[in-house]
Design an enzyme around this catalytic site. Structure first.
Site, short mmCIF file in Angstrom:
data_model
loop_
_atom_site.label_atom_id
_atom_site.label_comp_id
_atom_site.label_asym_id
_atom_site.label_seq_id
_atom_site.Cartn_x
_atom_site.Cartn_y
_atom_site.Cartn_z
N CYS A 165 21.16 -3.56 -0.82
CA CYS A 165 21.77 -2.22 -0.92
C CYS A 165 23.29 -2.26 -0.95
O CYS A 165 23.92 -1.26 -1.28
CB CYS A 165 21.28 -1.34 0.21
SG CYS A 165 19.51 -1.07 0.11
N HIS A 186 25.89 4.66 0.79
CA HIS A 186 24.57 4.25 0.31
C HIS A 186 23.55 5.26 0.81
O HIS A 186 23.62 5.73 1.94
CB HIS A 186 24.25 2.85 0.83
CG HIS A 186 22.85 2.43 0.56
ND1 HIS A 186 22.31 2.45 -0.70
CD2 HIS A 186 21.86 2.01 1.39
CE1 HIS A 186 21.05 2.05 -0.64
NE2 HIS A 186 20.75 1.78 0.61
N ASN A 212 16.07 6.30 -2.23
CA ASN A 212 16.91 5.10 -2.15
C ASN A 212 16.72 4.28 -3.43
O ASN A 212 15.67 3.69 -3.64
CB ASN A 212 16.49 4.30 -0.91
CG ASN A 212 17.35 3.07 -0.68
OD1 ASN A 212 18.15 2.68 -1.54
ND2 ASN A 212 17.19 2.45 0.47
#
Ligand code: UT7
Length: 334
Positions: free
Chosen positions: A118, A259, A289
């Site tokens: 990520c 994020h 996500n």
């Protein structure tokens, strides 16, 4: 921050692509013990996008880059370097960067894939900025692109509801005005966190076999609670740190660009930086996500909506598998 290089790298264009298929939380209720209320309350996700099963990650990356090239008004032949940040490359090799290069016709470029889960996009933008600062390259593409549905376990309610597919890209170019561009970065890895978020199958440790498939080893494995605890502190710490290190105050920051893993982690980082909610970029409710794509997807969407202005200070921040985490301070230049 004073740097030896006579130039800074600045973002001069953005672009993105998300698949058309919208999947809401109710979709999961028919085959998993979950519900819309739990997903929204615990994660902030309302829906996500799924790419067709027969299409690879590069399908999205290519479209994001073409959108960027159109926005910048340049041809692919002008690109010097392509960095594709991803955990879901089309295949181990050739790199997805090579596939994108060929598809867009970037005949004069080289490039590579970057793996940092990520935090991939932040590590990629930092790497791209250093290539620009070296003076050797004038146009570096940094792409964040992931087809998370291909590594999501649809029998595991703890993980599959979290992820979506998407891609976005930024172009880095030099500027002699060192008040603008990628001003600073603070990046970390801590491999002791590896056991809490990983994909055990498909690499040299557990090459693909009937056994790895039978044991669901090619999917995301996450101890959500363990990752949550470190992510909520790690992302807030590093976001606050880069502001203080650069002698800025919260009022100076136009946006935190976090994020998008969990709305509660994002809110905690925004609160630590004393930012009102409208100064925190959010797309988790629409896309879930998307791993390496979350941050550039926010940048591209907010830019397309006219919400980012020249001179704005942005703090990009991430936390992910590895562990990997960090922040990047950007002063928007166009
Ligand atoms: O992007 C990379 C980095 N990753 C992250 O930053 C993710 C960090 N972790 C998280 O975002 C959260 O931990 C999750 C969203 C993954 C989970 O939320 P949580 O509040 O930490 O829930 P939990 O794992 O502690 O589970 C609470 C309860 C459990 O039930 P019991 O044991 O209390 O009976 C889970 O089994 O919620 C249950 N649960 C669900 N219930 C309905 C877990 N997933 C679901 C679900 N629907 N989808």
């Amino acid at each position: 921050m004073s740097k030896a290089s006579p130039v800074n790298a600045m973002i001069t264009a953005v672009g993105h692509y998300v698949p058309d298929r919208v999947v809401d939380n109710k979709y999961f209720e028919s085959f998993l013990d979950t519900n819309d209320l739990w997903i929204q309350t615990r994660t902030g996700i309302k829906e996500r996008r799924y790419l067709d099963k027969d299409k690879p990650n590069s399908f999205m990356a290519i479209r994001a880059v073409n959108n960027l090239l159109q926005n910048r008004g340049i041809s692919a032949e002008e690109i010097d370097v392509i960095i594709v940040c991803t955990v879901t490359p089309d295949m181990p090799y050739p790199s997805t960067a090579c596939i994108v290069q060929d598809a867009i016709g970037a005949k004069n470029s080289w490039g590579f894939d970057l793996s940092a889960a990520c935090s991939g996009f932040l590590f990629g933008i930092n790497t791209g900025a250093k290539l620009i600062e070296s003076g050797s390259y004038k146009k570096v593409l940094v792409v964040g692109s992931d087809k998370m549905t291909c590594i999501s376990n649809f029998k595991d309610r703890n993980t599959c509801i979290l992820f979506g597919d998407g891609a976005a890209a930024v172009l880095l170019e030099p500027t002699e005005d060192k008040e603008y561009g990628i001003i600073d970065s603070i990046l970390h890895i801590d491999g002791s966190g590896g056991e809490f978020l990983y994909q055990p199958g498909g690499g040299s440790l557990h090459p693909a076999s009937h056994e790895t498939v039978d044991k669901d080893m090619h999917f995301v494995h996450q101890d959500g609670k363990a990752v949550f605890k470190v992510a909520v502190v790690g992302m807030a710490d590093v976001s606050e740190e880069i502001v203080l290190k650069n002698n800025l105050k919260s009022e100076d920051i136009a946006y935190l660009v976090p994020h998008q893993a969990n709305m509660r982690i994002i809110t905690a980082a925004g609160e630590r930086m004393k930012l009102p909610p409208e100064k925190v970029m959010i797309n988790i409710h629409k896309y879930g996500n998307t791993t390496c794509a979350t941050i550039p997807l926010c940048l591209s969407e907010y830019w397309h909506e006219g919400k980012i202005k020249k001179g704005d200070y942005l703090v990009l921040a991430s936390f992910g598998a590895g562990y990997t985490w960090g922040s990047v301070l950007v002063r928007w230049a166009y």
